[in-house]
Design a protein around this motif. Structure first.
Motif, short mmCIF file in Angstrom:
data_model
loop_
_atom_site.label_atom_id
_atom_site.label_comp_id
_atom_site.label_asym_id
_atom_site.label_seq_id
_atom_site.Cartn_x
_atom_site.Cartn_y
_atom_site.Cartn_z
N SER A 168 -10.20 3.92 1.52
CA SER A 168 -9.60 5.02 0.75
C SER A 168 -10.58 5.54 -0.30
N ALA A 179 0.84 -1.19 0.00
CA ALA A 179 0.00 0.00 0.00
C ALA A 179 0.88 1.25 0.00
N THR A 202 -9.50 -3.00 1.81
CA THR A 202 -10.24 -3.01 3.07
C THR A 202 -11.69 -3.40 2.82
N THR A 246 -9.04 0.98 -5.05
CA THR A 246 -8.00 1.76 -4.37
C THR A 246 -7.33 0.97 -3.26
N ASP A 247 -8.13 0.14 -2.56
CA ASP A 247 -7.59 -0.60 -1.43
C ASP A 247 -8.37 -1.89 -1.24
N LEU A 278 -2.95 3.75 0.68
CA LEU A 278 -3.47 3.90 2.04
C LEU A 278 -4.41 5.09 2.16
N GLN A 293 -2.19 -1.24 -3.31
CA GLN A 293 -3.19 -0.35 -2.75
C GLN A 293 -2.63 1.05 -2.53
#
Length: 203
Positions: free
Chosen positions: A117, A42, A112, A109-110, A86, A84
């Motif tokens: 993000s 990330a 999670t 983007t990420d 962060l 990714q």
């Protein structure tokens, strides 16, 4: 290019993004070496500061692309584990460096569970670019970015053609006049629908 309305209908849709997005300074932050040893790496604020230590402060209202080289193996890519950006990095870029938008090679983007993000960006009125390619052919600084996109009414995201306009001594790309432009070339094979490829092609 994701319009903010992708997550928040009270912010701009694709057709409401202003024409001022069309030409901006481009910054390319290269984290490909770190991704080579960690496929879910990330991009961090330290990566941004490392770039600035070499090239100077990121210009306000510029576009920042994060190079990971993830797109080099398209379409044989892993869409479950990918590079990714962060949340603290996109926050730093917008709140401390006042960039126009950022972009990255993967399609999110990420990783999670709540797309932290991406959600932070789009619910606050910031656009972002996904699926960016060929960043290995662009220098870290010194180029302008041309952004061309259709104005789909009420669209929340659409395909965009990004073109880096680089100094004439940059070895990659093509120069105006170095390829047929007007008229454009006539090809040996006609453009026809290819059901296997799912698009029109000449083969």
């Amino acid at each position: 290019l994701d319009a903010p309305a992708h997550f928040n209908p009270y912010f701009a849709a694709s057709d409401e993004i202003p024409a001022t997005f069309a030409l901006r300074k481009l910054v390319v932050i290269d984290v490909s070496n770190k991704v080579a040893t960690n496929s879910s790496y990330a991009a961090s604020v330290d990566d941004v500061l490392e770039w600035e230590a070499k090239h100077g402060r990121i210009p306000q209202r510029s576009v920042v692309f994060v190079r990971s080289d993830w797109s080099k193996t398209w379409p044989s890519v892993d869409t479950d584990v990918f590079p990714q950006v962060l949340l603290e990095t996109v926050q730093f870029l917008h709140l401390q460096r006042s960039i126009l938008f950022h972009g990255h090679e993967p399609l999110d983007t990420d990783m999670t569970s709540d797309f932290a993000s991406e959600r932070w960006l789009l619910t606050r009125g910031y656009a972002q670019a996904e699926g960016v390619t060929n960043l290995h052919m662009v220098p870290p600084t010194g180029c302008l970015l041309s952004t061309g996109f259709p104005k789909f009414l009420g669209g929340t995201g659409n395909y965009v053609r990004f073109v880096a306009v680089c100094p004439p001594d940059w070895p990659q790309g093509i120069l105006p006049g170095s390829t047929p432009e007007a008229p454009l070339p006539e090809y040996k094979n006609a453009l026809v629908w290819n059901s296997q490829k799912g698009h029109r092609s000449r083969s």
